[in-house]
Design an enzyme around this catalytic site. Structure first.
Site, mmCIF file in Angstrom:
data_model
loop_
_atom_site.group_PDB
_atom_site.id
_atom_site.type_symbol
_atom_site.label_atom_id
_atom_site.label_comp_id
_atom_site.label_asym_id
_atom_site.label_seq_id
_atom_site.Cartn_x
_atom_site.Cartn_y
_atom_site.Cartn_z
ATOM 1 N N ALA A 65 0.871 -1.178 0.000
ATOM 2 C CA ALA A 65 0.000 0.000 0.000
ATOM 3 C C ALA A 65 0.906 1.226 0.000
ATOM 4 C CB ALA A 65 -0.874 -0.016 1.236
ATOM 5 N N GLY A 110 0.654 -5.039 0.823
ATOM 6 C CA GLY A 110 -0.503 -5.116 -0.073
ATOM 7 C C GLY A 110 -0.207 -5.862 -1.373
ATOM 8 N N GLU A 113 -0.509 -9.395 -0.577
ATOM 9 C CA GLU A 113 -1.939 -9.608 -0.326
ATOM 10 C C GLU A 113 -2.748 -9.710 -1.619
ATOM 11 O OE1 GLU A 113 -1.827 -6.278 2.407
ATOM 12 O OE2 GLU A 113 -2.543 -7.540 4.026
ATOM 13 N N GLU A 133 4.625 -5.042 7.436
ATOM 14 C CA GLU A 133 3.845 -3.993 8.118
ATOM 15 C C GLU A 133 4.261 -3.733 9.563
ATOM 16 O OE1 GLU A 133 2.565 -6.328 6.165
ATOM 17 O OE2 GLU A 133 1.059 -5.468 4.833
#
Ligand code: CAA
Length: 257
Positions: A65, A110, A113, A133
């Site tokens: 992200a 992300g 993911e 993260e």
């Protein structure tokens, strides 16, 4: 359709969706996610597309992200941002058409993911996976805590998430995070070859199989078997079952529309 941060190409029933924000290592910001949402809807609705391949432009698949965009979010804004990405990834996961991630480089946070929302992951030898993260003071937020343990088992997922370490493609293969590893040059050929193998089968059967596996995996085995039984029955209401089995009996290749 043309996008700022994506490139969508179609060829013989196979679509390639390239995430194209290479200066930021394809980091997922709101603008990119919104285009991704549109592209996924367009792919879902395009009857010519049988299989989707998702890959990244440059040295990253997706490096996570967008940290610059996330940095000053309030808790409520962060929740909304997570919900936006989760919704799109879930749509990819539940899309009837099979989806292959061709992971060309960094698949972090992300990025790991989104690859896990795909049905199959093929990694370049240059790919690196991780959920970094906790090193940023946050948890995975695009369903990494949920999909990673389901794919590699709880113990390995906890190790990867707690340590925030990066693993290479060979280790990703060893723990079952990816299906196959290819040289960087061969990555798209391998992904296309697998897509073609899928595309030559009965598409209704492939789609039913995807639904049975996904829905069954998310429930107990008794319910999963009921789902399989219903779907198996549904196949027999379909022309492609007639064609597939008749072709076998007539000793010819099936001609699926
Ligand atoms: N967000 C925003 N920008 C990013 C980014 C990210 N996730 N990852 C890389 N970039 C940007 C860098 O800031 C840099 O921009 P500038 O050129 O403007 O400085 C550019 O991409 C190139 O990156 P690097 O210079 O860092 O490239 P590198 O080869 O030295 O390092 C890397 C590559 C190891 C992947 C490093 O970029 C990195 O660690 N990126 C962050 C990875 C990360 O922590 N991802 C998780 C994000 S949080 C998340 O995803 C939460 C969630 O689950 C929802």
């Amino acid at each position: 359709m043309s996008y700022e941060t994506l490139i969508l190409e179609k060829n013989e029933g196979i679509a390639v969706l390239k995430i194209n924000r290479p200066k930021a290592l394809n980091a997922l910001n709101t603008a990119l996610l919104s285009e991704l949402d549109d592209a996924v809807a367009a792919i879902e609705g395009d009857d010519e597309i049988k299989v989707l391949i998702i890959t990244g432009e440059g040295k990253a698949f997706v490096a996570g992200a967008d940290i610059t965009e996330m940095k000053d979010k309030t808790p409520e804004e962060a929740r909304t941002f997570a919900g936006l990405a989760m919704g799109i990834f879930r749509r990819i996961e539940l899309m009837e058409k099979p989806v292959i991630a061709a992971v060309n480089g960094f698949a972090l946070g992300g990025g790991c993911e989104i690859s896990m929302a795909c049905d199959i992951r093929i990694a370049s030898e240059k790919a690196k996976f991780g959920q970094p993260e906790v090193g940023l003071g946050i948890t995975p937020g695009f369903a990494g805590t949920q999909r990673l343990p389901r794919i590699v088992g709880v113990a390995k997922a906890k190790e990867l998430i707690y340590t925030a370490k990066m693993i290479d493609a060979a280790e990703a293969l060893q723990i079952g995070l990816v299906n196959a590893v290819a040289t960087p040059e061969a990555l798209m050929d391998e992904a296309n070859a697998m897509a073609k193998m899928i595309a030559k089968n009965s598409q209704s059967a492939v789609r039913y199989a995807k639904t049975a596996i996904n829905r069954g995996f998310e429930t107990d085995i008794e319910t999963g078997m009921l789902i399989e039984k219903d779907i198996f029955g549904l196949c027999f209401a379909n022309e492609e079952q007639k064609e597939g089995m008749t072709a076998f009996v007539e000793k010819r290749k099936a001609n699926f529309k």
